[in-house]
Design an enzyme around this catalytic site. Structure first.
Site, PDB file in Angstrom:
ATOM      1  N   CYS A 185      -0.919   7.956  -7.132  1.00  0.00           N
ATOM      2  CA  CYS A 185      -0.013   9.036  -7.536  1.00  0.00           C
ATOM      3  C   CYS A 185       1.425   8.717  -7.136  1.00  0.00           C
ATOM      4  O   CYS A 185       1.672   7.960  -6.196  1.00  0.00           O
ATOM      5  CB  CYS A 185      -0.428  10.327  -6.865  1.00  0.00           C
ATOM      6  SG  CYS A 185      -2.123  10.767  -7.209  1.00  0.00           S
ATOM      7  N   ARG A 221       2.375   2.058 -10.311  1.00  0.00           N
ATOM      8  CA  ARG A 221       1.401   2.383  -9.274  1.00  0.00           C
ATOM      9  C   ARG A 221       0.041   2.761  -9.866  1.00  0.00           C
ATOM     10  O   ARG A 221      -0.953   2.824  -9.145  1.00  0.00           O
ATOM     11  CB  ARG A 221       1.930   3.533  -8.414  1.00  0.00           C
ATOM     12  CG  ARG A 221       3.189   3.155  -7.640  1.00  0.00           C
ATOM     13  CD  ARG A 221       3.846   4.375  -7.041  1.00  0.00           C
ATOM     14  NE  ARG A 221       3.025   5.004  -6.038  1.00  0.00           N
ATOM     15  CZ  ARG A 221       3.044   4.703  -4.747  1.00  0.00           C
ATOM     16  NH1 ARG A 221       3.852   3.768  -4.313  1.00  0.00           N
ATOM     17  NH2 ARG A 221       2.269   5.328  -3.897  1.00  0.00           N
ATOM     18  N   TRP A 224      -3.233   9.982 -10.342  1.00  0.00           N
ATOM     19  CA  TRP A 224      -4.400   9.108 -10.504  1.00  0.00           C
ATOM     20  C   TRP A 224      -5.574   9.921  -9.975  1.00  0.00           C
ATOM     21  O   TRP A 224      -5.639  10.233  -8.786  1.00  0.00           O
ATOM     22  CB  TRP A 224      -4.181   7.839  -9.688  1.00  0.00           C
ATOM     23  CG  TRP A 224      -5.181   6.755  -9.916  1.00  0.00           C
ATOM     24  CD1 TRP A 224      -5.189   5.844 -10.941  1.00  0.00           C
ATOM     25  CD2 TRP A 224      -6.316   6.439  -9.098  1.00  0.00           C
ATOM     26  NE1 TRP A 224      -6.257   4.995 -10.816  1.00  0.00           N
ATOM     27  CE2 TRP A 224      -6.967   5.334  -9.687  1.00  0.00           C
ATOM     28  CE3 TRP A 224      -6.855   6.984  -7.937  1.00  0.00           C
ATOM     29  CZ2 TRP A 224      -8.112   4.769  -9.156  1.00  0.00           C
ATOM     30  CZ3 TRP A 224      -7.985   6.410  -7.404  1.00  0.00           C
ATOM     31  CH2 TRP A 224      -8.604   5.316  -8.007  1.00  0.00           C
ATOM     32  N   ASN A 279       0.747  13.868  -3.242  1.00  0.00           N
ATOM     33  CA  ASN A 279       0.016  12.586  -3.235  1.00  0.00           C
ATOM     34  C   ASN A 279      -0.985  12.631  -2.098  1.00  0.00           C
ATOM     35  O   ASN A 279      -0.704  13.227  -1.047  1.00  0.00           O
ATOM     36  CB  ASN A 279       0.961  11.410  -2.958  1.00  0.00           C
ATOM     37  CG  ASN A 279       1.777  11.041  -4.171  1.00  0.00           C
ATOM     38  OD1 ASN A 279       1.653  11.653  -5.228  1.00  0.00           O
ATOM     39  ND2 ASN A 279       2.619  10.032  -4.009  1.00  0.00           N
ATOM     40  N   GLU A 284      -9.441  -8.646 -13.033  1.00  0.00           N
ATOM     41  CA  GLU A 284      -8.677  -7.393 -13.043  1.00  0.00           C
ATOM     42  C   GLU A 284      -7.782  -7.251 -14.264  1.00  0.00           C
ATOM     43  O   GLU A 284      -7.547  -6.127 -14.712  1.00  0.00           O
ATOM     44  CB  GLU A 284      -7.946  -7.120 -11.722  1.00  0.00           C
ATOM     45  CG  GLU A 284      -6.811  -8.009 -11.351  1.00  0.00           C
ATOM     46  CD  GLU A 284      -6.193  -7.629 -10.000  1.00  0.00           C
ATOM     47  OE1 GLU A 284      -6.338  -6.499  -9.519  1.00  0.00           O
ATOM     48  OE2 GLU A 284      -5.525  -8.499  -9.413  1.00  0.00           O
TER      49      GLU A 284
HETATM   50  C1  AGP Z   1      -4.125  -7.204  -6.349  1.00  0.00           C
HETATM   51  O1  AGP Z   1      -4.031  -7.911  -7.537  1.00  0.00           O
HETATM   52  C2  AGP Z   1      -4.990  -6.055  -6.430  1.00  0.00           C
HETATM   53  N1  AGP Z   1      -4.505  -5.136  -7.401  1.00  0.00           N
HETATM   54  C3  AGP Z   1      -5.512  -5.420  -5.154  1.00  0.00           C
HETATM   55  O2  AGP Z   1      -6.635  -6.155  -4.807  1.00  0.00           O
HETATM   56  C4  AGP Z   1      -4.587  -5.325  -3.918  1.00  0.00           C
HETATM   57  O3  AGP Z   1      -4.336  -6.597  -3.408  1.00  0.00           O
HETATM   58  C5  AGP Z   1      -5.265  -4.436  -2.865  1.00  0.00           C
HETATM   59  O4  AGP Z   1      -5.398  -3.139  -3.382  1.00  0.00           O
HETATM   60  C6  AGP Z   1      -4.515  -4.402  -1.551  1.00  0.00           C
HETATM   61  O5  AGP Z   1      -3.252  -3.839  -1.679  1.00  0.00           O
HETATM   62  P1  AGP Z   1      -2.184  -3.946  -0.532  1.00  0.00           P
HETATM   63  O6  AGP Z   1      -1.839  -5.371  -0.372  1.00  0.00           O
HETATM   64  O7  AGP Z   1      -1.028  -3.112  -0.993  1.00  0.00           O
HETATM   65  O8  AGP Z   1      -2.819  -3.394   0.710  1.00  0.00           O
END
Ligand code: AGP
Length: 609
Positions: A2, A27, A75, A101, A489
């Protein structure tokens, strides 16, 4: 996940709120909305789907006179994506509007009680209770109503509220989720992330954890939960506004892949100043304290976890220290063995990932020293840690992390060198040599990216395949895990990533004639072992796509396709070998017509458990 944007000032604000929400799109969200004060009453516009749907709802209804308002991208967590569940939410009178959020964990009980007291709910969300609680507590003082509401709710959240009786005021509070105030000329913005108002002001006040705020165009007050005013300085953000634009690239992800040489230069800059000396100023752990560390425990999620896994290899190799590594969502529900001589390193691009933050807090409670590696200044991770190593990758918009990943690898390599220095596991000459080589890598990468075309051709040959297997060994293992995550992904193609030596214990059963197998086969002490694994793949007539070191002609005999990367020493090789895998995933996703910047179901920042 969010996103929040709020505005109070002298300008017409519907467009500003809308633009702010556009900047928060990265986001991830599934509905959006805004509320504005027009002629003494609050009007709410909400839509399911992307910002284009909200734009359609706003058509012909620009609310040109609005000078106060809230915006939100949602979200879904509690309640499906629908216009009723989209924010902003209102109280029964329609005089109060809120955006939130995070998650209100005790919302069910509160909702039941409020309903018994006569409040009428119009959504399935947890957030709506906040609007009704403010209504219940309001007696002319919006800040006090916010304070009392905060005391009623549990969970992790950040919220902003406006009231039609206060045409220039935004009030709110935060617990664990970020909230920042942007201070302009006779105007004020509040947002969950800086990009939302970066084009309007760079002067930022951070609302701290478990704090309240009240902002009007002339004054911003940050207060503790007892309403005692706190001193908060304005910080000037030096991010480039263009960083939030595509600057001529077709997507943010492509732009960010090509920004990797700069992300590396900036992350390394000034940190290896004197020969053999690593300087990590914000780490705030003295060399003596660091010398007393006997175990490093790395916790992270997703791509950050893969950077952490690279960290395990370099910390063991250079610093000769015991390393454990865990996914944050597992670590937080285990009983890890920690002590004051354990250094727990939480890696999080956003500094907001709920599981990583919880793991870091747990480690601190258990007496360990906690370090954050993050890209976001002032993020929650920096507050939950004893010290920080900032990656200086700049703003990353693409949901799939690329340049921040490379910067994370560099940051943990710097930490490994620092530990090697204080533990004398490497002498100054060896540290100096590694440092000197690290400094060459941005140049090597820039040249590589300029001449890169192989991955696109390979992508064209394989993008219709239903499944990809990725294999790697040693420091190539985290690289293959990351390559497989990138592909799944953004292209939605199922992938499996495995330690190459483990393949014959199961995944080999997946292979068939022509199955694409991506193998990280860069030069290093396990190269010959990887070649043996490639032979096993070829014996099943699968197609081998190798990532190999420039100059390795021999690999041609074992591979159907090769992505050559610049030659580096083994422990630094992930800084180059992950890049073709990012590009391969990118091109395959593009060929399949996927939205690479905003893949389905994914959020850039995962602020819920
Ligand atoms: C990255 O491509 C992903 N979207 C995801 O795995 C991400 O790395 C994970 O959510 C961790 O996020 P952060 O580094 O902001 O903690």
């Amino acid at each position: 996940m969010c996103g929040i944007i709020a505005y109070a000032g002298s300008r017409s604000c519907t467009g500003l709120l809308y633009q702010g929400l556009r900047k928060l799109e990265y986001r991830g969200y599934d509905s959006a909305g805004l509320s504005v004060l027009v002629d003494g009453s609050i009007e709410v516009v909400r839509a399911v789907g992307n910002m284009d749907s909200l734009e359609r709802e706003l058509k012909g209804n620009g609310h040109a006179d609005a000078r106060l308002g809230l915006g939100h991208t949602r979200w879904a967590t509690h309640g499906r994506p629908s216009s009723e569940n989209a924010h902003p939410h209102s109280d029964c009178s329609g005089k109060i509007s809120i955006v939130l959020n995070g998650i209100i964990e005790n919302y069910a009980g509160l909702k039941e009680k409020l309903a018994r007291e006569g409040h009428r709910f119009t959504s399935e969300t947890d957030a709506e209770v906040v609007a009704h609680l403010i209504e219940k507590h309001y007696d002319g003082d919006l800040l006090e109503a916010v304070r009392r509401t905060y005391a009623d709710i549990a969970g992790h959240f950040a919220f902003c509220a406006i009231h039609s009786g206060h045409p220039q005021m935004i009030a709110g509070a935060r617990k664990e989720c970020p909230l920042l105030v942007g201070v302009g000329e006779e105007e004020v913005f509040v947002a969950s992330a800086i990009p939302a108002f970066l084009s309007e002001t760079r002067d930022v006040i951070v609302v701290g954890d478990e704090e309240l705020f009240v902002a009007t165009p002339g004054e911003v007050q940050v207060l503790d939960l007892g309403k005692k005013r706190l001193d908060r300085e304005i910080t000037r953000v030096n991010w480039d506004v263009g960083a939030a634009e595509k600057s001529g690239y077709e997507t943010f992800m492509r732009k960010e892949i090509y920004e990797q040489p700069d992300a590396l230069i900036d992350t390394i800059a000034g940190r290896m100043a004197a020969p053999g000396q690593v300087v990590l100023e914000e780490m705030l752990v003295s060399d003596e304290a660091l010398a007393g560390i006997d175990k490093v425990y790395i916790v992270a999620c997703g791509t950050s976890f893969h950077a952490g896994m690279v960290g395990r290899y370099v910390l063991e190799d250079w610093a000769r220290i015991a390393v454990e590594l865990d996914i944050a969502s597992e670590f937080r529900y285990r009983e890890p063995v920690l002590s004051p001589s354990t250094l727990v390193v939480g890696i999080s691009q956003s500094g907001e990932t709920a599981d990583t933050l919880a793991a870091m807090r747990q480690a601190r409670r258990m007496g360990a020293r906690v370090l954050a590696i993050t890209n976001i200044m002032g993020s929650q991770a920096t507050r939950d840690a004893d010290g920080v190593i900032y990656t200086r990758a700049g703003l990353e918009i693409g949901v799939a992390a690329t340049k921040t990943h490379l910067a994370q690898i560099a940051a943990i390599q710097l930490l490994a060198l620092k530990l090697a220095q204080v533990r004398n596991s490497l002498g100054p000459d060896a540290i100096g040599a590694i440092a000197a080589e690290m400094k060459t890598i941005p140049g090597l990468l820039a040249d590589y990216l300029k001449n890169e075309s192989a991955t696109h051709e390979i992508a064209k040959r394989y993008y219709r395949q239903p499944f990809f297997l990725y294999l790697g060994r040693g420091v190539g293992l985290p690289v293959c895990l990351e390559g497989a995550l990138k592909l799944k992904e953004i292209s939605y193609i199922p992938t499996e990533a495995y330690a190459a030596g483990e393949m014959k214990h199961g995944p080999i059963a997946l292979l068939d004639k022509g199955s694409p197998v991506v193998v990280v086969a860069t030069d290093g002490h396990v190269y010959e072992k990887v070649v043996s694994n490639i032979e096993e793949v070829r014996a099943r007539e699968a197609a081998v796509i190798a990532v190999a070191t420039e100059g390795n002609e021999g690999i041609k005999a074992y591979s159907d396709d090769i992505m050559y990367v610049p030659r580096t020493s083994e422990m630094l090789s992930p800084l180059v070998s992950v890049v073709p895998l990012q590009l391969l995933a990118y091109h395959i996703a593009q060929l399949k017509g996927c939205n690479v910047d905003q893949p389905r179901n994914l959020a850039k920042t995962v602020t819920v458990e």
